[in-house]
Scaffold this active site. Sequence first.
Site, PDB file in Angstrom:
ATOM      1  N   GLY A 277       0.816  -1.203   0.000  1.00  0.00           N
ATOM      2  CA  GLY A 277       0.000   0.000   0.000  1.00  0.00           C
ATOM      3  C   GLY A 277       0.852   1.255   0.000  1.00  0.00           C
ATOM      4  N   GLY A 279       2.225   4.901   2.087  1.00  0.00           N
ATOM      5  CA  GLY A 279       2.486   5.438   3.415  1.00  0.00           C
ATOM      6  C   GLY A 279       3.842   5.033   3.948  1.00  0.00           C
ATOM      7  CB  ILE A 281       3.913   1.036   7.385  1.00  0.00           C
ATOM      8  CG1 ILE A 281       3.660   1.741   8.723  1.00  0.00           C
ATOM      9  CG2 ILE A 281       4.198  -0.446   7.607  1.00  0.00           C
ATOM     10  CD1 ILE A 281       2.390   1.316   9.420  1.00  0.00           C
ATOM     11  CD  GLU A 302      -4.691   0.248  -5.539  1.00  0.00           C
ATOM     12  OE1 GLU A 302      -5.439  -0.633  -5.112  1.00  0.00           O
ATOM     13  OE2 GLU A 302      -4.562   1.333  -4.980  1.00  0.00           O
ATOM     14  CG  ASN A 392      -7.824   8.741   2.053  1.00  0.00           C
ATOM     15  OD1 ASN A 392      -7.079   8.336   2.934  1.00  0.00           O
ATOM     16  ND2 ASN A 392      -7.920  10.016   1.732  1.00  0.00           N
ATOM     17  N   GLY A 396      -7.805  -0.452  -3.152  1.00  0.00           N
ATOM     18  CA  GLY A 396      -7.593  -1.817  -3.629  1.00  0.00           C
ATOM     19  C   GLY A 396      -7.327  -2.805  -2.511  1.00  0.00           C
TER      20      GLY A 396
END
Lengths: 519, 519
Positions: A277, A279, A281, A302, A392, A396
């Site tokens: 994803g 961010g 992390i 993505e 948000n 996905g």
Amino acid sequence: MSELQSRVRDKSLHHLFMKPEDTIKFFKDADNRVMDLGWSGFTPVGYPKVVPIALADYVEKNSLQGKWKFNLFIGASVGSETENRWATLDMIDRRWPYQTGKDIGKGINSGKIRMGDKHLSMFAQDLRYGFYTKDRGGKLDVAIIEATAITENGDIILAGSVGAAPEIIDIADKIIIEINTGMPSLEGMHDIMMTDLPPYRKIIPITDVRQRCGTPFVPTNKSKIVAIVESKLPDNGRALRGTDDVAQAIADNIVDFFSHEVKAGRLPKNLLPLQSGVGSIANAVVGGLTASPFEDLVVFTEVLQDTFLPFLDSGKCKYINCTSLSLSAEGFKEWWEKFEFYKDKVLMRPQQISNNPELIRRLGVIGMNTPLEFDIYAHANSTCAGGTKMLNGIGGSGDFLRNAYLSIMHCPSVRESKTDEFGISGVVTKAPHVDHTEADLDVLVTEQGLADLRGLAPKDRAREIIKKCAHPAYKDYLTDYLERSEKATGYHHEPHILSEAYKMHINLAENGTMRFWNK
Amino acid sequence: MSELQSRVRDKSLHHLFMKPEDTIKFFKDADNRVMDLGWSGFTPVGYPKVVPIALADYVEKNSLQGKWKFNLFIGASVGSETENRWATLDMIDRRWPYQTGKDIGKGINSGKIRMGDKHLSMFAQDLRYGFYTKDRGGKLDVAIIEATAITENGDIILAGSVGAAPEIIDIADKIIIEINTGMPSLEGMHDIMMTDLPPYRKIIPITDVRQRCGTPFVPTNKSKIVAIVESKLPDNGRALRGTDDVAQAIADNIVDFFSHEVKAGRLPKNLLPLQSGVGSIANAVVGGLTASPFEDLVVFTEVLQDTFLPFLDSGKCKYINCTSLSLSAEGFKEWWEKFEFYKDKVLMRPQQISNNPELIRRLGVIGMNTPLEFDIYAHANSTCAGGTKMLNGIGGSGDFLRNAYLSIMHCPSVRESKTDEFGISGVVTKAPHVDHTEADLDVLVTEQGLADLRGLAPKDRAREIIKKCAHPAYKDYLTDYLERSEKATGYHHEPHILSEAYKMHINLAENGTMRFWNK
């Protein structure tokens, strides 16, 4: 020949060149009804800029705020200079399926803008099926598409993202194209597989991330193109490279886990295609893999973020599939400087393909995403703070976590609130909004540790999650809640005390911290 | 030659013929540890009978209750004379991923039996990946498999279901086979596609439900077969043919909706492959389709129930894919009487294939399932009553609803509790356990009406659900809760008052009805 002329190789379209403000006429139906628009763009790259800005300027100048309204169907989020500005001008009625921006968020959480979120691969498909625009026969009024070129046959070569642009181009009555001459053409970086209506849908013939199954352009009915506008505006990408100690500790836990799984024979030496994803992390995880002994890695995700560039540079990562080059301005600088190196290692696919369950499951993707919070039984909240306030959208995460070989979620065990340095726990008694269920998630991680939940029943899971993932400030209360819930229900399958399940969240809303007991 | 001898065509295996009680020796490790067993079987057909019963008898006679314990990994539920009896004898430690039976339910909801549920297609895959038996290298101790024959090469021809038997046979150290000579061989009715470990997984090459992609037998390493036992016991299937007025009204709403979608051009005239859950509503829907003008229908589902037989008889349904012949005794009687007619119209696949997202999405399946309850924002609870008490498990509902072309859930708007004829509402303020989220579901149906939620934002969705689906006895309260939640949050994206969200459920638990206001 101007750059614009040379980019539009189909000369029969040159008579459609016009200025952004000359496209306003295609939106005049907004006098009478909410118009259905589809834009290209994905978190936030490859979206149209000069036309939406011209429209916003027009609305502002003509005091059409709240009068001209549009439904916006876009693959994911776009730059704040467009959708967020539209929100401030009260130009948005419905917005699907993901967004970012302070003012659009305010609009959604005050009842002004009607948003819906949907798994991103499903969104593109359902849009194509006509589910979002049933009242007008499943069509869109106007597509606004950022492109970097048009072929000899009038087919569109997209810019920095694919997203849902192919489906939008397919179902729009009219198409407005922004050719971005501020960047080189990205011809050859896209692989566009169009899908059919059932029962005629085809197999997606990919068994390796390097395989192509489509065309480098979006097949376009060029008779629908009504305007071609030049743009030089850059994408307003977020700088997502930063990380911190907490993120680093989470990443270390994950890299350790991968090593353990390789040793146990449950992962190949070069792991499996990685999804990550956005961010800090995610950045730390990718950074951790860049520094790890793993080699020959591939990515099936993505968005390609800044942090993937050093991953490619290192040679550890051999190939990346994505639907968007979600780079910051700085990232794009690097991208273009080493474009010759990167261009054979990256492929952009439509979000219906990049996020498709068929491929995620077949390829055995390792899915990693950050929720807001997860609960002691492994239900996760990715979207609605306090169960009510949209951030948000689900994006996905559901596409990947439901279908991945390993479904991993990671977040800090604790975040500070205004009044308490440990005010917000990442591990809660009961998720106040569930986006991912216990049947979807395999592994939960915080900086405290990693809980491998495979094969564990709910009550065992709860003890493992509290032990490995919860922050010390919350361990006692969570254990106490678990034990009292067990007793109160007579050790039901998944014990809860419903009257107390949200006490942490209610206290956060009322008193600024989830810790309602004496600290 | 006995029937048993002729069914086992590989004569080199005949020396393994033995009586059920002679197989006890293969379970002696239970003296020292919990053994990991895999059984064939699926809701509840094709499961082993004489060996589990012999084991139960042995435990009972030798007072081994609570001493001999087993982890049971089975595709779905099996007959109550086996797993439910094992539960009464305290022989089960872990049970994955779906079960039925009063005593096993009691064991699960009192902390004695550790159950976990998982999407059924994912369960078979994860079992094969070794996720459930990590401690012993991903293997099972013993597989107990009901079969109707064994080929010349020692490969197993299954009985009335496939389920997870292929994966169980693959990963078991030892295999015990029950040849059921009480029924004819089902050779040719199964299509077994074995799957590989990633990154070597293959495309599932099916674009039409009639296509075969595997073998009629389970490829078996015959050196692992340690015993072959004869059985004549019938499957203990449930009679699921009944329906009622409420179910009929729900079915009528759904058939009307299909007609509307065909008219709007969003469904072909012969609809799309149908998936239908179990129960009276599913029966009524299939009955409704049998009586409808729709023709050339096909079914892509988990279980073939009694009600599908008249559907095939009518000629309206041309073909059925399933993983189990979940027929009652009466249904099986019809099945065998007209076997020559049915056998070319039905195919059984492994649950990893019958429920695979790849196929459900590609084929555009219409998914229909019954939850316990759904909430005003379209989150549904399929598993845990009151959020805590496990009923059966999520089954395949998530496989289908997440990936279907149309995801439909249906339940009565109201059921009676002990003290109130309208005591339990099917529409609640907030689902106390979420198995299916708002991002998964398209259409909700009760006997009151049908809510088409495609393209609706949460607050619009809530009004549509209350208006179309809620029972009159609950409409006012649900509307009041919605409006007060909107005001309390300032019209957040998905308004809730967390302190009040479960008031209906708490009142049901405490006072026997969800109606806590003056009736």
